[in-house]
Design a protein around this motif. Structure first.
Motif, mmCIF file in Angstrom:
data_model
loop_
_atom_site.group_PDB
_atom_site.id
_atom_site.type_symbol
_atom_site.label_atom_id
_atom_site.label_comp_id
_atom_site.label_asym_id
_atom_site.label_seq_id
_atom_site.Cartn_x
_atom_site.Cartn_y
_atom_site.Cartn_z
ATOM 1 N N GLN A 23 30.280 38.211 46.437
ATOM 2 C CA GLN A 23 31.012 37.567 47.512
ATOM 3 C C GLN A 23 32.453 37.263 47.110
ATOM 4 N N GLU A 24 32.685 37.072 45.819
ATOM 5 C CA GLU A 24 34.030 36.835 45.308
ATOM 6 C C GLU A 24 34.305 37.830 44.189
ATOM 7 N N ILE A 25 35.301 38.667 44.386
ATOM 8 C CA ILE A 25 35.648 39.714 43.422
ATOM 9 C C ILE A 25 37.082 39.502 42.970
ATOM 10 N N ASP A 26 37.266 39.241 41.692
ATOM 11 C CA ASP A 26 38.601 39.054 41.130
ATOM 12 C C ASP A 26 38.767 40.005 39.949
ATOM 13 N N CYS A 52 27.934 44.262 50.667
ATOM 14 C CA CYS A 52 27.233 44.474 51.942
ATOM 15 C C CYS A 52 27.836 43.653 53.083
ATOM 16 N N GLY A 53 29.150 43.565 53.114
ATOM 17 C CA GLY A 53 29.820 42.865 54.197
ATOM 18 C C GLY A 53 29.962 41.374 54.004
ATOM 19 N N SER A 54 29.509 40.828 52.868
ATOM 20 C CA SER A 54 29.570 39.386 52.637
ATOM 21 C C SER A 54 30.771 38.968 51.793
ATOM 22 N N ASN A 77 34.745 42.280 56.749
ATOM 23 C CA ASN A 77 34.971 41.489 57.957
ATOM 24 C C ASN A 77 34.895 39.986 57.719
ATOM 25 N N SER A 78 34.281 39.575 56.612
ATOM 26 C CA SER A 78 34.148 38.144 56.307
ATOM 27 C C SER A 78 35.201 37.658 55.324
ATOM 28 N N LEU A 79 36.153 38.502 54.987
ATOM 29 C CA LEU A 79 37.140 38.185 53.959
ATOM 30 C C LEU A 79 38.025 37.016 54.385
ATOM 31 N N GLN A 80 38.191 36.060 53.468
ATOM 32 C CA GLN A 80 39.037 34.903 53.716
ATOM 33 C C GLN A 80 40.247 34.856 52.782
ATOM 34 N N THR A 81 40.075 35.323 51.558
ATOM 35 C CA THR A 81 41.154 35.335 50.569
ATOM 36 C C THR A 81 41.423 36.763 50.142
ATOM 37 N N LEU A 82 42.677 37.213 50.331
ATOM 38 C CA LEU A 82 43.050 38.578 49.970
ATOM 39 C C LEU A 82 44.356 38.544 49.187
ATOM 40 N N LEU A 276 33.287 41.922 33.800
ATOM 41 C CA LEU A 276 33.524 41.140 35.005
ATOM 42 C C LEU A 276 33.246 39.679 34.722
ATOM 43 N N ARG A 277 34.144 38.830 35.237
ATOM 44 C CA ARG A 277 33.959 37.401 35.103
ATOM 45 C C ARG A 277 33.811 36.796 36.483
ATOM 46 N N PHE A 278 32.869 35.881 36.648
ATOM 47 C CA PHE A 278 32.591 35.300 37.946
ATOM 48 C C PHE A 278 33.175 33.898 38.008
ATOM 49 N N TYR A 279 33.755 33.585 39.133
ATOM 50 C CA TYR A 279 34.458 32.323 39.296
ATOM 51 C C TYR A 279 33.802 31.494 40.391
#
Length: 296
Positions: A23-26, A52-54, A77-82, A276-279
């Motif tokens: 859901q969060e990819i950095d 999957c769209g999340s 479609n659910s993206l809030q931070t770009l 990959l690091r998850f935040y």
């Protein structure tokens, strides 16, 4: 990490194949070091497909073409931070796809040289939830350019809900800066550092007219870390619009080849070596933003 561990650990394999892990990819830091565009495109496509769209947050630097931006828009479609600093995306692709990104609240288009007021205008008309915009420019790209208020006017005319706006090193006038302040009543911070065309002589006027807004600049009084500015650190001089750069002589020889490991990109293990690091939370919406000192 993405291919070996899932084969060994079934529980990890199940987790990484599910959408909630993505859901969060950095991958902004990794993408800045990715030497070939096709490798970056493959990574983005793989990670976004797994969401999957999340997908709610995507941070990646240096997109090299419009095709990958179109892919992001079609599957997010659910993206809030770009955050897409230093990307080579065009006005036309933004105009064609931005309608699919209407839920964005934070957008970073800093150092995107192909973007103009056209893209900003259509973003403002479609992204009604946008509250934070980074549109900083590199000083080398704007020094000596004539005043151009088109981007500032596009922002003032279409983004009334902005709370945080960064326009460092834009060549804009005092009038367009004041127009932004008037048309964005919810604005809390306006970063105009390096905007030498803006002349704010009466600070008491700003405090009285816009008491809720913290305006930074146009003087630059901070020290910037070299890794955010192409390994060139500088201070600004209040008496000059030019930067105190120390340019390296073109004839000077450097031998840094030993510092780089070319083998890491050889063979088929390019993506597998990525860590990959998850935040938790929304790091890009923390104080300070991209490469700037913390805001008050």
């Amino acid at each position: 990490m993405l291919t070996v561990i899932p084969m060994v650990c079934k529980s990890w394999g199940k987790a990484v194949m599910g959408p909630y892990c993505w859901q969060e990819i950095d991958i902004e830091e990794w993408s800045e070091r990715c030497p070939e565009p096709q490798h970056l495109d493959r990574m983005i496509q793989m990670l976004i497909s797994r969401s999957c769209g999340s997908l709610r947050k995507l941070c990646v630097a240096g997109l090299k073409n419009d095709v990958i931006f179109s892919f992001i828009a079609e599957h997010s479609n659910s993206l809030q931070t770009l955050s897409l600093p230093r990307s080579e995306i065009s006005d036309s692709i933004v105009e064609q796809t931005i309608g699919r990104l209407s839920h964005i609240t934070f957008l970073d288009l800093s150092y995107c040289g192909k973007i103009s007021f056209r893209a900003l205008e259509v973003i403002g008309k479609n992204c009604k939830l946008l509250v934070k915009l980074f549109r900083n420019m590199h000083p080398v790209d704007t020094v000596g350019m004539p005043i151009a208020d088109d981007e500032a006017n596009a922002i003032a005319g279409t983004m009334p809900r902005l709370k945080h706006l960064e326009l460092a090193y834009h060549v804009i006038s005092t009038q367009s800066a004041l127009q932004i302040l008037k048309n964005c009543p919810e604005l809390e911070l306006l970063d105009l550092r390096g905007c030498w065309g803006v002349k704010i002589d009466d600070e008491k006027y700003l405090e009285k007219k816009f008491p809720k807004v913290k305006v930074l600049g146009p003087l630059v009084e901070d020290f910037y870390e070299g890794n955010e500015w192409d390994d060139n650190s500088f201070y600004s001089d209040a008496s000059s619009e030019y930067l105190a750069w120390e340019f390296v002589d073109d004839d000077e020889d450097f031998d840094d080849e030993e510092d780089f490991d070319d083998d890491m990109w050889d063979g088929d293990g390019r993506l597998e070596q990525l860590e990959l690091r998850f935040y938790q939370g929304n790091e890009h919406e923390t104080e300070g933003g991209f490469g700037w000192p913390p805001s008050p």
